[in-house]
Enzyme design. Structure first.
Site, PDB file in Angstrom:
ATOM      1  N   CYS A  53       0.833  -1.207   0.000  1.00  0.00           N
ATOM      2  CA  CYS A  53       0.000   0.000   0.000  1.00  0.00           C
ATOM      3  C   CYS A  53       0.869   1.258   0.000  1.00  0.00           C
ATOM      4  O   CYS A  53       1.884   1.337   0.694  1.00  0.00           O
ATOM      5  CB  CYS A  53      -0.917  -0.013   1.220  1.00  0.00           C
ATOM      6  SG  CYS A  53      -2.068   1.371   1.229  1.00  0.00           S
ATOM      7  N   CYS A  57       0.629   4.477   6.984  1.00  0.00           N
ATOM      8  CA  CYS A  57       0.028   4.272   8.313  1.00  0.00           C
ATOM      9  C   CYS A  57       1.013   3.502   9.208  1.00  0.00           C
ATOM     10  O   CYS A  57       1.409   2.370   8.868  1.00  0.00           O
ATOM     11  CB  CYS A  57      -1.275   3.502   8.180  1.00  0.00           C
ATOM     12  SG  CYS A  57      -2.339   4.173   6.875  1.00  0.00           S
ATOM     13  N   CYS A  60       0.596  -0.268  10.164  1.00  0.00           N
ATOM     14  CA  CYS A  60       0.098  -1.247   9.190  1.00  0.00           C
ATOM     15  C   CYS A  60       1.184  -2.111   8.553  1.00  0.00           C
ATOM     16  O   CYS A  60       2.127  -1.607   7.946  1.00  0.00           O
ATOM     17  CB  CYS A  60      -0.685  -0.543   8.101  1.00  0.00           C
ATOM     18  SG  CYS A  60      -1.518  -1.734   7.007  1.00  0.00           S
ATOM     19  N   CYS A 190     -19.141   1.751   8.688  1.00  0.00           N
ATOM     20  CA  CYS A 190     -18.500   0.989   9.747  1.00  0.00           C
ATOM     21  C   CYS A 190     -17.231   1.772  10.040  1.00  0.00           C
ATOM     22  O   CYS A 190     -16.328   1.834   9.206  1.00  0.00           O
ATOM     23  CB  CYS A 190     -18.178  -0.420   9.259  1.00  0.00           C
ATOM     24  SG  CYS A 190     -17.107  -1.333  10.385  1.00  0.00           S
ATOM     25  N   ARG A 262     -17.799  -3.314  17.804  1.00  0.00           N
ATOM     26  CA  ARG A 262     -17.099  -4.565  17.463  1.00  0.00           C
ATOM     27  C   ARG A 262     -15.731  -4.642  18.135  1.00  0.00           C
ATOM     28  O   ARG A 262     -14.891  -3.748  17.970  1.00  0.00           O
ATOM     29  CB  ARG A 262     -16.948  -4.696  15.946  1.00  0.00           C
ATOM     30  CG  ARG A 262     -16.242  -5.985  15.513  1.00  0.00           C
ATOM     31  CD  ARG A 262     -16.306  -6.212  14.005  1.00  0.00           C
ATOM     32  NE  ARG A 262     -17.672  -6.137  13.537  1.00  0.00           N
ATOM     33  CZ  ARG A 262     -18.116  -5.225  12.681  1.00  0.00           C
ATOM     34  NH1 ARG A 262     -17.302  -4.355  12.160  1.00  0.00           N
ATOM     35  NH2 ARG A 262     -19.386  -5.215  12.333  1.00  0.00           N
TER      36      ARG A 262
HETATM   37  N1  SAM Z   1      -6.556   0.465   3.085  1.00  0.00           N
HETATM   38  C1  SAM Z   1      -7.848   0.651   3.601  1.00  0.00           C
HETATM   39  C2  SAM Z   1      -7.901   1.691   4.707  1.00  0.00           C
HETATM   40  O1  SAM Z   1      -6.895   1.963   5.313  1.00  0.00           O
HETATM   41  O2  SAM Z   1      -9.004   2.172   4.973  1.00  0.00           O
HETATM   42  C3  SAM Z   1      -8.491  -0.637   4.105  1.00  0.00           C
HETATM   43  C4  SAM Z   1      -7.637  -1.662   4.809  1.00  0.00           C
HETATM   44  S1  SAM Z   1      -6.893  -1.133   6.345  1.00  0.00           S
HETATM   45  C5  SAM Z   1      -5.826  -2.498   6.696  1.00  0.00           C
HETATM   46  C6  SAM Z   1      -8.265  -1.242   7.489  1.00  0.00           C
HETATM   47  C7  SAM Z   1      -8.032  -0.915   8.911  1.00  0.00           C
HETATM   48  O3  SAM Z   1      -7.276  -1.934   9.531  1.00  0.00           O
HETATM   49  C8  SAM Z   1      -7.272   0.339   9.250  1.00  0.00           C
HETATM   50  O4  SAM Z   1      -8.038   1.495   9.166  1.00  0.00           O
HETATM   51  C9  SAM Z   1      -6.890   0.077  10.693  1.00  0.00           C
HETATM   52  O5  SAM Z   1      -7.901   0.549  11.548  1.00  0.00           O
HETATM   53  C10 SAM Z   1      -6.832  -1.439  10.767  1.00  0.00           C
HETATM   54  N2  SAM Z   1      -5.470  -1.920  11.035  1.00  0.00           N
HETATM   55  C11 SAM Z   1      -4.450  -2.015  10.161  1.00  0.00           C
HETATM   56  N3  SAM Z   1      -3.338  -2.477  10.741  1.00  0.00           N
HETATM   57  C12 SAM Z   1      -3.654  -2.693  12.049  1.00  0.00           C
HETATM   58  C13 SAM Z   1      -2.918  -3.170  13.179  1.00  0.00           C
HETATM   59  N4  SAM Z   1      -1.634  -3.499  13.079  1.00  0.00           N
HETATM   60  N5  SAM Z   1      -3.563  -3.269  14.347  1.00  0.00           N
HETATM   61  C14 SAM Z   1      -4.863  -2.922  14.455  1.00  0.00           C
HETATM   62  N6  SAM Z   1      -5.608  -2.476  13.420  1.00  0.00           N
HETATM   63  C15 SAM Z   1      -5.009  -2.358  12.241  1.00  0.00           C
HETATM   64 FE1  SF4 Z   2      -2.787   1.098   3.367  1.00  0.00          FE
HETATM   65 FE2  SF4 Z   2      -2.616  -0.217   5.647  1.00  0.00          FE
HETATM   66 FE3  SF4 Z   2      -2.995   2.421   5.663  1.00  0.00          FE
HETATM   67 FE4  SF4 Z   2      -4.995   0.778   4.798  1.00  0.00          FE
HETATM   68  S1  SF4 Z   2      -4.141   0.897   6.861  1.00  0.00           S
HETATM   69  S2  SF4 Z   2      -4.284   2.677   3.856  1.00  0.00           S
HETATM   70  S3  SF4 Z   2      -3.753  -0.867   3.860  1.00  0.00           S
HETATM   71  S4  SF4 Z   2      -1.167   1.337   4.893  1.00  0.00           S
END
Ligand code: SAM
Ligand code: SF4
Ligand code: DTB
Length: 315
Positions: A53, A57, A60, A190, A262
Site C-alpha cells: 500500500c 500508516c 500497518c 463501519c 465490534r
Molecule cells: N486500506 C484501507 C484503509 O486503510 O481504509 C483498508 C484496509 S486497512 C488495513 C483497514 C483498517 O485496519 C485500518 O483502518 C486500521 O484501523 C486497521 N489496522 C491495520 N493495521 C492494524 C494493526 N496493526 N492493528 C490494528 N488495526 C489495524
Molecule cells: Fe494502506 Fe494499511 Fe494504511 Fe490501509 S491501513 S491505507 S492498507 S497502509
C-alpha cells in the site's frame, strides 16, 4: 429515544474517567435497553488484495513504506476463491463478510469492477457484504450500494490531533470526506479506530466524540487494539491495557446506543475475562475466523467455546 450528536469533549472525558465498574454498569444498562445482551454478531474478514500500500500508516503491516511482512504487493484474489471463503464463513456462522484491499483509494477500472462482482456474489449468498478499500468517491460508493453492499468500513483510527503522528500521506479530512460519500450513497458506515497507538486517554475521548457526532452515527464501530507487527514503526510500543479498552467500549456504547460495537483486531492478546468484560460493557460483535487481514485472530473453536461458556449466541 433521541440519539445525541452534540457531545462535548468534557462530557466524554467525564464518562471515560468514571470509576470503571460504575461506567460498565451504566453502559451495560443502556446496552440491554436497546440490544439483546446475549447476542454477538460474527463478521469474517478476507484480504482480497494484500500488501504494497502507498500509504504510510504507522501501524500497518501492508504499507510499502515500512519493513512489515506485507510491504510487497500481491495480486487480486479470484472471484472463485472469494466465493469459497464466503461459503466457508457462512457455514461457520458468520452473518457478515468483510473484504479488505490495501489501497489508498479506489481507482475505476478492472480491479474495481472485480470488487463489484465480489460484492454481488457475497450479497447473493445471503451474507451482509462489507468492504474496506480506502478512499471512495460518491459515485463509487453508489456503485457499491447498487451491487448489494451493506456497509463500508473506513476507520478514523485516532483523534484528529494524534493523526499526524501516525500517518503522513493523508489527512483526517480525507477520511471524513469518504465517510460522507459512503453515507450519501445510503451505505452503512463501519467506522472506528485503533487503541494503543501511543495516544492519550483524551485522544481516545476525542475519537469517540467525533464518531458519535457523525450524522448519522456509524452503524458499526470497530475498536481495534494495535497488533504490534515487527517491521512497522509502532512495533515497539508498550502493550495496551485491556481495562482501557473496556472503558472505551463502555463509552462507545453510551455515546452510540444503537450501533454495533465490534471487538476487532487485538483479541488474540486479550484474556477470555477481558473479552467478557467488554461484552458486558456493550461490545456485541467480533471478527470471527482464524485470520484478520494479514495477522492472526483467535481460533474458531476457541471463540465458539468462549461464547458457549459465556452463554452468548450468534446474531
Ligand atoms: N486500506 C484501507 C484503509 O486503510 O481504509 C483498508 C484496509 S486497512 C488495513 C483497514 C483498517 O485496519 C485500518 O483502518 C486500521 O484501523 C486497521 N489496522 C491495520 N493495521 C492494524 C494493526 N496493526 N492493528 C490494528 N488495526 C489495524
Ligand atoms: Fe494502506 Fe494499511 Fe494504511 Fe490501509 S491501513 S491505507 S492498507 S497502509
Ligand atoms: C477494522 O476495524 N479492523 C479490521 C477491518 N476493520 C478491516 C482490520 C484489522 C487489521 C489488523 C492487521 C492485519 O491483520 O493486517
Amino acid at each position: 429515544m433521541t440519539i445525541r450528536r452534540d457531545w462535548t469533549l468534557d462530557e466524554v472525558v467525564a464518562l471515560y474517567k468514571r470509576p470503571l465498574l460504575e461506567l460498565v454498569w451504566q453502559a451495560a444498562s443502556l446496552h440491554r435497553a436497546h440490544h439483546d445482551p446475549l447476542e454477538i454478531q460474527r463478521s469474517t474478514l478476507l484480504s482480497i488484495k494484500t500488501g504494497g500500500c502507498s500509504e504510510d500508516c504507522g501501524y500497518c503491516p501492508q504499507s510499502a513504506h515500512h519493513d512489515g511482512p506485507a510491504r510487497k504487493s500481491q495480486g487480486m484474489m479470484s472471484l472463485d476463491d472469494v466465493r469459497l471463503a464466503a461459503t466457508r464463513a457462512k457455514a461457520s456462522g458468520a452473518s457478515r463478510f468483510c473484504m479488505g484491499a490495501a489501497w489508498r483509494e479506489v481507482k475505476d477500472g478492472a480491479q474495481f469492477d472485480s470488487v463489484i462482482a465480489m460484492v454481488e456474489a457475497v450479497s447473493g449468498m445471503g451474507l451482509e457484504a462489507c468492504v474496506t478499500l480506502g478512499m471512495v468517491t460518491a459515485e463509487q460508493a453508489q456503485r457499491l450500494k447498487n451491487a448489494g453492499l451493506t456497509a463500508y468500513n473506513h476507520n478514523l483510527d485516532t483523534s484528529r490531533e494524534h493523526y499526524g503522528a501516525i500517518i503522513s500521506t493523508r489527512v483526517y479530512e480525507d477520511r471524513l470526506q469518504t465517510l460522507a460519500n459512503v453515507q450519501k450513497a445510503g451505505l452503512q458506515a463501519c467506522c472506528g479506530g485503533i487503541l494503543g497507538l501511543g495516544e492519550s486517554a483524551r485522544d481516545r475521548c476525542m475519537l469517540l466524540q467525533t464518531l458519535a457526532n457523525l450524522d448519522p452515527q456509524p452503524q458499526s464501530v470497530p475498536l481495534n487494539v494495535l497488533v504490534r507487527v515487527p517491521g512497522t514503526p509502532l512495533a515497539d510500543l508498550p502493550p495496551f491495557d485491556p481495562l482501557e479498552l473496556v472503558r472505551a467500549v463502555a463509552v462507545a456504547r453510551l455515546l452510540m446506543p444503537l450501533s454495533r460495537v465490534r471487538l476487532s483486531a487485538g483479541r488474540s492478546d486479550l484474556t477470555r475475562e477481558a473479552q467478557a468484560l467488554c461484552f458486558l460493557a456493550g461490545a456485541n460483535s467480533i471478527f470471527f475466523g482464524e485470520h484478520l487481514l494479514t495477522t492472526a485472530n483467535p481460533e474458531v473453536a476457541a471463540d465458539e467455546q468462549l461464547l458457549r461458556d459465556l452463554g452468548l449466541h450468534a446474531a
